[in-house]
Scaffold this active site. Structure first.
Site, PDB file in Angstrom:
ATOM      1  N   ASP A  63       0.393  -1.297   0.277  1.00 11.44           N
ATOM      2  CA  ASP A  63      -0.214   0.084  -0.093  1.00 11.44           C
ATOM      3  C   ASP A  63       1.373   1.247   0.094  1.00 11.44           C
ATOM      4  OD1 ASP A  63      -1.851  -1.883   0.593  1.00 11.44           O
ATOM      5  OD2 ASP A  63      -3.047  -0.949   1.954  1.00 11.44           O
ATOM      6  N   LYS A 107      -7.273   3.783  -3.014  1.00 12.54           N
ATOM      7  CA  LYS A 107      -7.099   3.278  -0.911  1.00 12.54           C
ATOM      8  C   LYS A 107      -7.404   4.817  -1.207  1.00 12.54           C
ATOM      9  CE  LYS A 107      -5.463   1.816   2.700  1.00 12.54           C
ATOM     10  NZ  LYS A 107      -3.781   1.636   3.679  1.00 12.54           N
ATOM     11  N   LYS A 141     -10.227   0.400  -1.334  1.00 12.01           N
ATOM     12  CA  LYS A 141     -10.170  -0.266  -0.595  1.00 12.01           C
ATOM     13  C   LYS A 141     -10.127   0.824   0.192  1.00 12.01           C
ATOM     14  CE  LYS A 141      -6.077  -1.504   3.516  1.00 12.01           C
ATOM     15  NZ  LYS A 141      -5.144  -2.229   3.268  1.00 12.01           N
TER      16      LYS A 141
END
Length: 217
Positions: free
Chosen positions: A89, A151, A183
């Site tokens: 991430d 995300k 996400k």
């Protein structure tokens, strides 16, 4: 809905201790969460502890500001993967996005993706700092960069809200027809929030409140 399968059980606090981390891993096993999300130093620790489970190890890169160089992010990602990370991430360069230096933003993501072609790459866009137009542009660049997820948040923005239903819907609409997933992360504390975010288009949830959410569920 198997809510536990959406959750990446998260511990990214600076002052997290080994005791805290072991508790995170045990909870992830007990509740059969999709994964755990940890800082770079804890990648191997998590992977070793969870080696006989289905639980993924997710590591953050360029965290939490996204302001380091692309080569630094790539080095972090490469090292994390060598230490067992299943997914990365990374934090977007928010300054470059706001300066409309879109080629830099794209190259930043591509530089990290290049070192993890076989690992899921999620790009944190920090929605609390962006306008709707900037959220759309960030998602478009993520599509072009061949990353796997957009995300919402790091959860580290002062007075930030984190994942919002309207932002997830906007991201889902922008990413419609592509392979890029979403996400939702930041401020997810209740079952109602979790379910609403999934219904709005989220494919994963990053939260440190996974246990209480599942118990409530």
């Amino acid at each position: 809905m198997e809510l536990n399968n959406y959750i990446e059980h998260t511990l990214l606090k600076q002052d997290a201790t080994e005791e805290n981390l072991l508790k995170l891993y045990e909870e992830a096993k007990q509740y059969k969460f999709f994964g755990v999300c940890v800082n770079g130093r804890n990648t191997k620790h998590a992977k070793d502890y969870l080696k006989d489970t289905h639980i993924k190890t997710v590591t953050v890169v360029g965290f939490p500001l996204g302001a380091c160089t692309s080569s630094t992010k790539a080095f972090e990602a490469k090292e994390a993967i060598e230490n067992g990370a299943d997914e990365i991430d990374m934090v977007i360069n928010v300054q470059a996005l706001k300066d409309k230096d879109y080629s830099y933003v794209k190259k930043d993501i591509e530089t990290v993706k290049k070192v993890c072609p076989n690992n899921i790459l999620k790009v944190i866009i920090e929605t609390d700092l962006l306008s709707q137009e900037e959220i759309v542009k960030a998602c478009e660049i993520i599509k072009e960069s061949k990353a796997d997820f957009a995300k919402t948040s790091t959860g580290f923005v002062k007075n930030g809200i984190g994942a919002k239903i309207e932002d997830i819907k906007l991201m889902a609409e922008t990413l419609k027809g592509s392979s890029v997933k979403i996400k939702a992360s930041g401020g997810i504390k209740t079952k109602e929030q979790a379910v609403a975010l999934i219904n709005a288009g989220a494919n994963r949830l990053g939260t440190s409140s996974g246990v209480s959410i599942i118990r409530e569920y």
